[in-house]
Design a protein around this motif. Sequence first.
Motif, PDB file in Angstrom:
ATOM      1  N   LEU A  60     -15.100  48.536  -4.905  1.00 43.55           N
ATOM      2  CA  LEU A  60     -16.236  47.619  -5.082  1.00 43.55           C
ATOM      3  C   LEU A  60     -17.079  47.972  -6.301  1.00 43.55           C
ATOM      4  N   ALA A  61     -16.931  49.183  -6.818  1.00 45.95           N
ATOM      5  CA  ALA A  61     -17.707  49.577  -8.000  1.00 45.95           C
ATOM      6  C   ALA A  61     -17.395  48.684  -9.198  1.00 45.95           C
ATOM      7  N   LEU A  62     -16.196  48.128  -9.260  1.00 46.67           N
ATOM      8  CA  LEU A  62     -15.869  47.217 -10.362  1.00 46.67           C
ATOM      9  C   LEU A  62     -16.812  46.025 -10.376  1.00 46.67           C
ATOM     10  N   ASP A  63     -17.112  45.494  -9.188  1.00 46.34           N
ATOM     11  CA  ASP A  63     -17.948  44.296  -9.128  1.00 46.34           C
ATOM     12  C   ASP A  63     -19.442  44.582  -9.097  1.00 46.34           C
ATOM     13  N   HIS A  64     -19.836  45.721  -8.532  1.00 47.89           N
ATOM     14  CA  HIS A  64     -21.293  45.960  -8.473  1.00 47.89           C
ATOM     15  C   HIS A  64     -21.808  46.826  -9.617  1.00 47.89           C
TER      16      HIS A  64
END
Length: 202
Positions: free
Chosen positions: A120-124
């Motif tokens: 999820l770090a890619l999106d947030h």
Amino acid sequence: MKLAVVTAGTTSPSSTRLLADRLAESVVRQLGEEPEVHVVELRDLAHDIADNLVTGFPGPTLRAEIDAVTGADGLIAVTPIFTASYSGLFKSFFDVVGNTALTGMPVLIGATGGTPRHSLALDHAVRPLFAYLRAMLAPTAVYAASEDWGGADAGALRDRIDRAAGELAGLMTGKPARHRPRDDFEDVVPFEEQLSALRRTS
């Protein structure tokens, strides 16, 4: 045509560099022409980046790498995920690149980590960074956990790489890629046919 690849892996060999190379190979294959590929290993520029942050001026080596990135027709940027976000080295490099230098540039983002939890770090974290820099982001981002490199998950990673690379190639050439997702049910035998076969054998 020029393709820049920025990788922030801290070890050698590095899974971050491996993902960056796989993405670049797929982009080159799907472009239909042989671009000039320039890889920027941020690990080798750590001291130069720190000096730039302190003095406000890049040295000649860092200046050349910044020019290679900002002068490219497309960019692949891959970072390891540390503590649920991009690495400090990755962020520091794009801090010294400048907040208008990537305006309108096609960018494909990727990340690596030890566990799928960090995907999820890619999106947030990573996507908002490049949105702030006004880059033109490929819709698909690629995250690779340790388990994605072998076994049953390797094919899924390869599919994600090819889909994302096709999107970047489309943005670079002005011909957006249309990816048709595989239908997992397209080879399923209809229920009526299965019943019919059972009746014939009974």
